[in-house]
Design a protein around this motif. Sequence first.
Motif, PDB file in Angstrom:
ATOM      1  N   LEU A 193      -6.484   4.710  -3.074  1.00  0.00           N
ATOM      2  CA  LEU A 193      -7.856   4.783  -3.576  1.00  0.00           C
ATOM      3  C   LEU A 193      -8.213   3.531  -4.366  1.00  0.00           C
ATOM      4  O   LEU A 193      -9.308   2.973  -4.206  1.00  0.00           O
ATOM      5  CB  LEU A 193      -8.028   6.025  -4.455  1.00  0.00           C
ATOM      6  CG  LEU A 193      -9.416   6.211  -5.078  1.00  0.00           C
ATOM      7  CD1 LEU A 193     -10.487   6.335  -4.002  1.00  0.00           C
ATOM      8  CD2 LEU A 193      -9.427   7.442  -5.984  1.00  0.00           C
ATOM      9  N   SER A 245      -8.789   0.627  -1.974  1.00  0.00           N
ATOM     10  CA  SER A 245     -10.072   0.725  -1.300  1.00  0.00           C
ATOM     11  C   SER A 245     -11.216   0.317  -2.221  1.00  0.00           C
ATOM     12  O   SER A 245     -12.125  -0.427  -1.815  1.00  0.00           O
ATOM     13  CB  SER A 245     -10.283   2.161  -0.805  1.00  0.00           C
ATOM     14  OG  SER A 245     -11.562   2.308  -0.223  1.00  0.00           O
ATOM     15  N   ALA A 246     -11.163   0.767  -3.473  1.00  0.00           N
ATOM     16  CA  ALA A 246     -12.199   0.408  -4.434  1.00  0.00           C
ATOM     17  C   ALA A 246     -12.195  -1.085  -4.714  1.00  0.00           C
ATOM     18  O   ALA A 246     -13.248  -1.719  -4.811  1.00  0.00           O
ATOM     19  CB  ALA A 246     -11.996   1.189  -5.725  1.00  0.00           C
ATOM     20  N   LYS A 289       0.825  -1.198   0.000  1.00  0.00           N
ATOM     21  CA  LYS A 289       0.000   0.000   0.000  1.00  0.00           C
ATOM     22  C   LYS A 289       0.864   1.255   0.000  1.00  0.00           C
ATOM     23  O   LYS A 289       1.861   1.342   0.726  1.00  0.00           O
ATOM     24  CB  LYS A 289      -0.916  -0.015   1.227  1.00  0.00           C
ATOM     25  CG  LYS A 289      -1.889   1.160   1.310  1.00  0.00           C
ATOM     26  CD  LYS A 289      -2.758   1.017   2.548  1.00  0.00           C
ATOM     27  CE  LYS A 289      -3.727   2.180   2.680  1.00  0.00           C
ATOM     28  NZ  LYS A 289      -4.573   2.042   3.901  1.00  0.00           N
ATOM     29  N   GLN A 338       0.820   5.837  -1.222  1.00  0.00           N
ATOM     30  CA  GLN A 338      -0.011   7.021  -1.464  1.00  0.00           C
ATOM     31  C   GLN A 338      -0.647   7.004  -2.846  1.00  0.00           C
ATOM     32  O   GLN A 338      -1.733   7.547  -3.045  1.00  0.00           O
ATOM     33  CB  GLN A 338       0.839   8.291  -1.298  1.00  0.00           C
ATOM     34  CG  GLN A 338       1.298   8.540   0.134  1.00  0.00           C
ATOM     35  CD  GLN A 338       2.086   9.829   0.252  1.00  0.00           C
ATOM     36  OE1 GLN A 338       2.515  10.402  -0.749  1.00  0.00           O
ATOM     37  NE2 GLN A 338       2.282  10.295   1.478  1.00  0.00           N
ATOM     38  N   ASN A 340      -1.724   4.411  -4.570  1.00  0.00           N
ATOM     39  CA  ASN A 340      -2.688   3.346  -4.875  1.00  0.00           C
ATOM     40  C   ASN A 340      -3.727   3.125  -3.784  1.00  0.00           C
ATOM     41  O   ASN A 340      -4.478   2.161  -3.837  1.00  0.00           O
ATOM     42  CB  ASN A 340      -1.949   2.031  -5.165  1.00  0.00           C
ATOM     43  CG  ASN A 340      -1.085   1.570  -4.004  1.00  0.00           C
ATOM     44  OD1 ASN A 340      -1.402   1.798  -2.835  1.00  0.00           O
ATOM     45  ND2 ASN A 340       0.024   0.910  -4.320  1.00  0.00           N
TER      46      ASN A 340
END
Length: 207
Positions: A135, A138-139, A129, A131, A133
């Motif tokens: 978003l 989370s999707a 994880k 900065q 990726n």
Amino acid sequence: MLNARFDADWHNISSGLRRDLGAQIYGQWIRSISLGDFCDLTGTLELLLPSDFSASWVSDHYADRLRLAWSITNSSVKQLKIRTRPGAPRVELLRASNNAERAVAQEASEALAPRSALDPRMTFANFVKGQTNVLALSAAERVASKDKPLFNPLYLQAATGQGKTHLMHAIGHAYSEVNPDAQILYMSAEKFMMEFVTAMRRKEVME
């Protein structure tokens, strides 16, 4: 055995595959491919691999991508024959005689099954994880949950090596855990395109 007249083409194709697949996947499956005989009559080029297992894996997972690359690069290559390099040691997995060997045989058999297109190493737990990726992660996790996904379809776009493929595999693994009866299909764009074009030619698009 090696067909030198296609060496330059293979260099260009393999370089593109290394860029698209990444150094790790390329080194594991593509780098060991060598060129075999070419039949001028049928336009069939042999791609040789060092073992039965690697030949089966490449045939199952990368044959469509390889065929597309060759059709674009050299029109004289109509078909590919992916097989084990002559003289390579053969492993009879089905004749394993003890529990450890049977486990290896079962693992290899499962790896050759259609659902093995999902890489077992690419899960949410193993995803790095960052900065860039957070978003997308989370999707992807929402798509794989039991709840109705907010994103359908989910479209991922990023530069090479930022985790798009990893997230797609992770969605498949996570979704199959919460929906064990679900049918999951992982397909490359090249394979979809080739199957769609074939369906159009045969007038079987709806099927």
